[in-house]
Motif scaffolding. Structure first.
Motif: not given
Ligand SMILES: [Zn+2]
Length: 254
Positions: A148-163, A171-184
């Motif tokens: 909706v905002k047409n942009k990447w939202l701020p980064k969140v740290r793995v393990g924090s209570s944020d999301y 949400q149409s895109g996802f990325k994460c440091d180091i880990l391996t992931y996929r979306v449907h």
């Protein structure tokens, strides 16, 4: 960038020493500047209503002051503030404005007095951390692309209570440091290829994704925009988080 002053350039006016276990700093050539949380955490001490008092002792010498406890057990402390925007017990995110620079307490001109303390409340030199993570903090971050905002939202740290995400927005895109992931892909109705690390991303802009999966043994969940609630936590790649057909408004990794 500075992790505690909301400005591009700052100047240190007093360094760490045995008699001053902190750093004093100002915005470059200006002593007015919002103060931001170095790292996410919980406000454990919050002192307000203080005026300038060069003879103050004890906690009063800090003037208006905020202390945050971070996920690694370390603390940061911000003193002499003109205004305080937070309350004790409140959770703040990294970079959130917590107050405004000032001259309250035992202070001789507007500045920020910044301390870093270990789990034992021992004050250490804050200088290495002015633009870096505290010790023992995970350095893995993740983020989503808001359709909706047409942009990447701020980064969140793995393990924090944020999301990562914005509840209600697909949400149409996802990325994460180091880990391996996929979306449907919610529109194409199939799983997109696995992606590793944050140089690429999983997704197919502008198609919302409706499920996500990690190869590693991480624990994660998603916010279902239709059901308007967080779905159950899932661990690893035997299962996935999501609900085919329903867009996702948030992703959280434990
Ligand atoms: Zn100081």
């Amino acid at each position: 960038m500075c992790r505690v002053l909301k400005c591009d350039k700052y100047r240190i006016t007093q360094y760490y020493s045995n008699s001053h276990k902190a750093i004093d700093m100002v915005k470059y050539y200006s002593a007015t500047c919002p103060i931001i949380a170095h790292t996410e955490g919980t406000i454990v001490f919050c002192q307000t209503g203080q005026k300038n008092n060069p003879k103050a002792t004890g906690n009063a010498s800090y003037g208006n002051c905020v202390k945050i406890k971070h996920p690694d057990g370390y603390y940061t402390l911000y003193a002499h503030m003109e205004k305080v925007y937070v309350k004790k017990g409140q959770y703040v995110s990294k970079g959130q404005e917590i107050g405004y620079m000032g001259n309250t307490g035992k202070s001789f001109g507007s500045h920020l007095h910044f301390e870093v303390r270990t789990q034992n409340d021992t004050r250490i030199n804050p200088q290495p951390y002015l633009d870096a993570d505290l010790p023992n903090m995970s350095t893995k971050y993740y983020q989503t692309y808001d359709n909706v905002k047409n942009k990447w939202l701020p980064k969140v740290r793995v393990g924090s209570s944020d999301y990562a995400g914005n509840k209600g927005n697909g949400q149409s895109g996802f990325k994460c440091d180091i880990l391996t992931y996929r979306v449907h892909d919610k529109v194409k109705k199939y799983w997109l290829p696995w992606v590793t690390g944050s140089k690429d991303y999983a997704g197919n802009l502008p198609n919302d994704f409706d499920a996500i999966q990690f190869k590693e043994n991480v624990t994660y969940r998603v916010y279902d925009n239709i059901k308007k609630k967080w779905l159950p936590w899932v661990t690893g790649s035997k299962d996935y988080a999501g609900n085919y057909g329903n867009s996702i408004g948030g992703v959280q990794i434990k």
